[in-house]
Write an enzyme that holds these catalytic residues in place. Structure first.
Site, PDB file in Angstrom:
ATOM      1  N   ASP A 282       0.187   5.773  -1.042  1.00  0.00           N
ATOM      2  CA  ASP A 282      -0.500   7.014  -0.683  1.00  0.00           C
ATOM      3  C   ASP A 282      -1.983   6.876  -0.303  1.00  0.00           C
ATOM      4  OD1 ASP A 282       1.780   7.464  -2.160  1.00  0.00           O
ATOM      5  OD2 ASP A 282       0.817   8.706  -3.668  1.00  0.00           O
TER       6      ASP A 282
ATOM      7  N   THR B 173      -2.472   8.619  -7.688  1.00  0.00           N
ATOM      8  CA  THR B 173      -3.085   9.381  -6.586  1.00  0.00           C
ATOM      9  C   THR B 173      -4.090  10.454  -7.033  1.00  0.00           C
ATOM     10  OG1 THR B 173      -1.486   8.906  -4.918  1.00  0.00           O
ATOM     11  CG2 THR B 173      -2.395  11.104  -4.847  1.00  0.00           C
TER      12      THR B 173
ATOM     13  N   ARG C 245       1.270  15.323 -11.846  1.00  0.00           N
ATOM     14  CA  ARG C 245       0.413  14.346 -11.140  1.00  0.00           C
ATOM     15  C   ARG C 245      -0.166  14.841  -9.810  1.00  0.00           C
ATOM     16  NH1 ARG C 245       5.674  12.151 -11.272  1.00  0.00           N
ATOM     17  NH2 ARG C 245       6.677  11.886  -9.238  1.00  0.00           N
TER      18      ARG C 245
ATOM     19  N   MET D 285       0.870  -1.185   0.000  1.00  0.00           N
ATOM     20  CA  MET D 285       0.000   0.000   0.000  1.00  0.00           C
ATOM     21  C   MET D 285       0.904   1.232   0.000  1.00  0.00           C
ATOM     22  SD  MET D 285      -2.681   1.151   3.002  1.00  0.00           S
ATOM     23  CE  MET D 285      -1.502   0.983   4.330  1.00  0.00           C
TER      24      MET D 285
HETATM   25  N1  DQQ Z   1       2.492   7.809  -5.535  1.00  0.00           N
HETATM   26  C1  DQQ Z   1       3.285   9.000  -5.633  1.00  0.00           C
HETATM   27  C2  DQQ Z   1       2.405   9.897  -6.430  1.00  0.00           C
HETATM   28  C3  DQQ Z   1       1.824   8.980  -7.440  1.00  0.00           C
HETATM   29  C4  DQQ Z   1       1.611   7.719  -6.673  1.00  0.00           C
HETATM   30  C5  DQQ Z   1       3.680   9.544  -4.299  1.00  0.00           C
HETATM   31  C6  DQQ Z   1       1.930   6.456  -7.427  1.00  0.00           C
HETATM   32  O1  DQQ Z   1       3.090  10.978  -7.014  1.00  0.00           O
HETATM   33  O2  DQQ Z   1       0.626   9.469  -7.989  1.00  0.00           O
HETATM   34  O3  DQQ Z   1       4.085   8.507  -3.432  1.00  0.00           O
HETATM   35  O4  DQQ Z   1       1.739   5.310  -6.632  1.00  0.00           O
END
Ligand code: DQQ
Length: 660
Positions: free
Chosen positions: A145, A205, A268, A143
């Protein structure tokens, strides 16, 4: 147009990435002197083993140097990530890079950079103990974010980055769970999986926005079939289902592609939207230009078409890619949380970014003028300064809990053991206990974070200790039952005479570069030893340290020292911490939530926090103990504590038809 001072100096801040030596320096003699002495005596067999392992390590270093000349250097420049020709009796740790080639930050646990170490022979008993009892975790696998938290029709919803196929980052989908109280959870079916070209490499995310008409907008980043980062829109298939089990993706996705000048892998993590005076909405998205971290702002009426606004919400040179930005109001006057769209003279705005460069969450407090779209940090010389947490706490996301009128913050707490151990135990990562966030109206310069009040309902029996005297250079055991699931509140008072009489001391102190709890000053360190065994061969000190300037001014530090947290060699052993404001007439206080391999610590009412992952080999189950310690050379400390045993939370799969 950049809005911050490029001369900002990151090196002024505590840098937990600075490795400290891990040599064992015993705490001072105290009631445990004998145990310490015996723990340090080396049996002959161990001595032979040590000599043998010394020779082996020398041979290994030689093999690495020779092998390194011929081997390919990995993309991140670390030759040890490439295949090594060395051989070891036990399984060597060879961390693999995860995430970077897909265009996201490193998700592997690089416990050791530059040194190859043999993995510790973890057994099932030790590994099973590490699973937490009242922190949110999926049943198995990886797991990361927190995503789209919200309160809807009587339920808290929590989504999270999840790999359904194993305990390492990859194949990312949205896991989903629901709760009535943020503590007990029902695991629900996966909310969204990669099934469209625009999220085929991962449903990454995103954030939820509750519209005034009752609709729910979910915006998330998709990594496309060509690893381009785009923003997508999704919404619940059935708004009358309080559990929001099914989700639809908008047929016109993606709704946003990287704008000109932005790299296709640097775009993102859309925020929750906030309402603007022209009746539309703004969202923020993190990015970078060269080495400058930036936040783009988009304006929208319908969440389907967007206009990129001029200027940036914030930008800080030298900070690299900004992930998971968050932007929200806090009240200057009340102890209540605010809806994301709130603004006015009584309001400050918090800007948070997760720095891909060092995997920490940083925030700054400032003023936001919605009409001009400008957010100005209170201290314009510092682009982004404070840490939410000086231990492990990343990719955090807050939401406004309209049920209780508070702002709640979630953070991803990754492992700090090796990936080999994660694979053995079958899971990796926990989420923090959700925290309420408020402006610290006493200082005006920082936030206060505190575990949501619902966690108090897990408290079972308690023990109180009144004014326990801990003399300079001593350790005092606290007589409680098992010490692996605890809620501890402790206050400390330093002997006034020592405080006044002490001349200048430790002015150059810094938690991360100090010798940890073994470094002695006139006025500290003092605090608690958690997850310690009887002989103190394993212990995690959590402590205050007071430095005194020549002008008589005091500076208080709050730290956690993992140097001796485990006899295993393949776990992180950094020293975490920072300075913390202590106002006149305030006592030193700390709250700790101990839950097996996680310790969440809130000092001075939540002015500073440290989250630590700890992997003892002996101080587990019934052998885990709790102590007070005072390693100061001069001052006596008096401590009063209340310690609760904590119940486990119910975190289980939801069976359709069951009474939730
Ligand atoms: N986790 C990153 C984000 C992305 C996501 C931060 C990908 O930037 O969207 O930990 O698992």
């Amino acid at each position: 147009m950049l809005e911050s001072d490029p001369s900002r100096d990151f090196s002024k801040h505590e840098d937990p990435s600075i490795a400290v030596p891990c040599s064992y320096i015993p705490l001072p003699d105290g009631p445990h002197t004998r145990e310490l002495a015996s723990a340090r005596r080396m049996p002959p067999k161990r001595a032979i083993f040590k000599v043998f392992s010394g020779v082996l390590i020398l041979a290994l270093v030689f093999a690495i140097i020779i092998g390194g000349r011929n081997s390919d250097v990995h993309a991140n420049g670390n030759a040890l990530l490439a295949t090594s020709t060395s051989s070891m009796a036990s399984e060597p740790l060879r961390p693999v890079s995860r995430g970077v080639s897909a265009g996201v930050s490193e998700k592997a646990n690089h416990v050791f950079s530059g040194v190859e170490v043999a993995s510790f022979p973890w057994n099932n008993t030790m590994l099973s103990w590490q699973r937490t009892a009242y922190h949110f975790q999926p049943e198995k696998n990886w797991m990361n974010d927190p995503n789209g938290p919200m309160f809807y029709k009587g339920w808290y919803h929590f989504f999270y980055q999840y790999n359904p196929h194993g305990p390492v980052w990859g194949d990312i989908v949205w896991g989903h769970a629901a709760s009535k109280d943020l503590i007990h959870w029902l695991h629900l079916p996966l909310a969204m999986v990669p099934d469209q070209w625009y999220d085929l490499n991962g449903v990454w995310t995103g954030s939820a926005t509750l519209l005034p008409d009752g609709r729910i907008i979910m915006l998330y980043t998709g990594s496309t079939n060509e690893s381009v980062q785009v923003q997508n829109l999704a919404y619940p298939a059935n708004l009358s289902d309080p559990l929001l089990v099914n989700w639809d993706k908008y047929s016109g996705n993606p709704v946003l592609r990287p704008p000109p000048g932005i790299d296709s892998k640097d775009f993102r993590d859309p925020t929750t939207a906030w309402y603007t005076s022209d009746g539309k909405w703004n969202i923020a998205i993190g990015s970078k230009v060269n080495k400058t971290g930036i936040t783009l702002i988009y304006h929208t009426e319908d969440f389907k078409s967007y206009e990129l606004l001029d200027g940036l919400l914030h930008a800080v040179p030298g900070t690299g890619m900004w992930e998971c930005v968050d932007f929200y109001p806090v009240s200057k006057t009340s102890g209540k949380g605010l809806d994301t769209s709130a603004n006015g003279p009584e309001v400050k705005h918090v800007f948070k970014t997760s720095l891909d460069n060092d995997k920490n969450d940083y925030y700054a407090i400032g003023t936001y003028d919605e009409k001009s779209g400008r957010w100005v940090p209170d201290n314009p010389k510092i682009g982004i300064e404070l840490r939410y947490d000086y231990g492990i706490f990343y990719a955090s996301k807050s939401f406004y809990d309209l049920h209780k009128g508070r702002r709640v913050l979630w953070g991803w707490i990754h492992e700090s053991d090796s990936e080999i151990a994660d694979v053995k135990k079958g899971w990796a990562s926990v989420q923090s206990i959700p925290r309420t966030v408020l402006l610290d109206t006493k200082t005006g310069t920082n936030l206060l974070q505190w575990p949501v009040e619902e966690v108090d309902n897990l408290r079972l029996t308690s023990r109180e200790f009144e004014r326990v005297e801990v003399k300079a250079g001593s350790v005092v055991p606290l007589d409680i039952d098992a010490a692996t699931q605890l809620d501890i509140f402790a206050e400390f008072e330093l002997d006034k005479e020592a405080l006044e009489m002490t001349a200048q001391t430790n002015v150059e102190f810094s938690c991360s570069t100090s010798g940890g709890a073994a470094e002695r000053g006139a006025l500290g360190p003092f605090g608690l030893l958690v997850l310690a065994d009887d002989s103190l061969s394993e212990q995690t000190p959590v402590y205050f340290f007071i430095a005194k300037g020549i002008d008589g001014n005091l500076k208080t530090f709050f730290c956690a020292d993992q140097t001796r947290s485990s006899e295993a060699t393949d776990v992180n052993k950094q020293i975490y911490g920072s300075s913390v404001p202590v106002l006149k007439d305030e006592k030193l206080s700390v709250r700790l939530l101990v839950d097996h391999s996680i310790v969440e610590i809130f000092a001075q009412g939540g002015r500073t926090c440290i989250t630590s992952r700890v992997y003892p080999t002996k101080a587990i189950y019934g052998a885990a103990r709790l102590f007070l310690f005072n390693n100061a050379t001069e001052a006596t400390v008096t401590s009063s504590l209340k310690i609760w045993q904590m119940n486990s939370a119910f975190i289980r799969p939801f069976q359709p038809g069951q009474d939730a």
